[in-house]
Design a protein around this motif. Structure first.
Motif: not given
Length: 293
Positions: A190, A199-200, A222-224, A226, A275
């Motif tokens: 993170y 971003h993560c 790249l993650q989304n 919570s 990102a």
């Protein structure tokens, strides 16, 4: 427009290739396009007159752990000159040695448990399998990066690995942790700039490998995350990274809970190329933190 001169501390140009070079170039090009007077500098370059600079950004001095004493002496010299350092001098010193993980654990943060093998002593690792309730241990120097001198210790190789480790602990301290099987699913990073989430990414090791770095075949995704996941990661930043330009919170999910592996506050990869918009967020944090210069 920047009214002061900035040293961006990077790896030696002839040593830096690939993704790291791409990331640093993205940052320097962006800052120069914003009319910042910023120069790529190697920290151990004896020809540099550091008094010429108003600000030193610690970006990617990836060899500092190989020259730890000299790097810390250089950093102290910059601090003594009254030159602003980002990340802050005191935080870099604290974060440079993995003993900081003990403080986090003592304060009740969710981190991988650790035991330290202090320098100048001989150590017996056999009892640590039971201590950590694991069949594998991971052992690495307290001052290190990029998986330098990292050992996987099992009951089958403990004699050989302990001998190698005890040779190294004559000169430096090591950290022992249970090997976390979830690393095979990937390590989460993170990224926060100026304390704000950017971003993560998920760093996945290649099959048969546990090291997630690109040099060992790792890949970046790249993650989304919570809102709850971001809040959990941010709790580490709020407590331990006040006033930092960048912070990278690394860890894994164990039984649905984020557990910290490391808090990277010195020279982590920031994953700008993966990102979109992240360089702009870094820049916004930088302008906020330097508004008084």
């Amino acid at each position: 427009m920047s009214q002061f001169k900035v040293a961006c501390i990077c790896e030696r140009a002839e040593k830096q290739i690939g993704y790291g070079l791409q990331e640093d170039k993205m940052l320097l090009d962006f800052l120069q396009a914003k009319h910042w007077d910023v120069q790529r500098v190697y920290w151990a370059d004896d020809k540099i007159n550091w008094k010429d600079f108003n600000l030193v950004i610690i970006k990617s001095p990836w060899d500092y752990h190989y020259h730890y004493g000299r790097f810390m002496q250089w950093l102290s010299g910059i601090h003594d000159l009254g030159i602003r350092i980002l990340n802050p001098y005191e935080i870099i010193r604290w974060n440079s040695d993995k003993h900081y993980l003990q403080q986090m654990e003592d304060e009740g943060f969710d981190v991988i448990p650790s035991i330290f093998l202090e320098s100048g002593k001989q150590h017996n690792l056999s009892g640590l399998f039971a201590t950590f309730k694991t069949k594998q241990l991971i052992v690495k120097p307290c001052v290190s990066a990029g998986s330098k001198h990292t050992f996987i210790v099992t009951e089958d190789n403990i004699a050989e690995q302990t001998n190698s480790i005890n040779v190294l602990t004559r000169e430096e301290s090591f950290i022992v942790q249970p090997f976390v099987e979830q690393i095979h699913e990937g390590e989460l990073s993170y990224l926060f700039f100026g304390g704000n989430f950017s971003h993560c990414v998920l760093k996945k090791p290649q099959v048969g490998e546990f090291r997630v770095q690109l040099g060992f075949g790792g890949t970046i995704h790249l993650q989304n995350p919570s809102a709850d996941e971001i809040e959990k990661a941010k709790s580490f930043v709020d407590r331990f990274a006040t006033g930092c330009l960048h912070a990278r919170v690394d860890g894994v999910m164990i039984n649905g809970k984020f557990i910290l592996m490391e808090l990277e506050l010195i020279e982590p990869m920031l994953y700008f190329p993966d990102a979109p918009g992240s360089v702009e967020e870094y820049y916004d944090a930088l302008t906020t933190l330097t508004s008084g210069l």
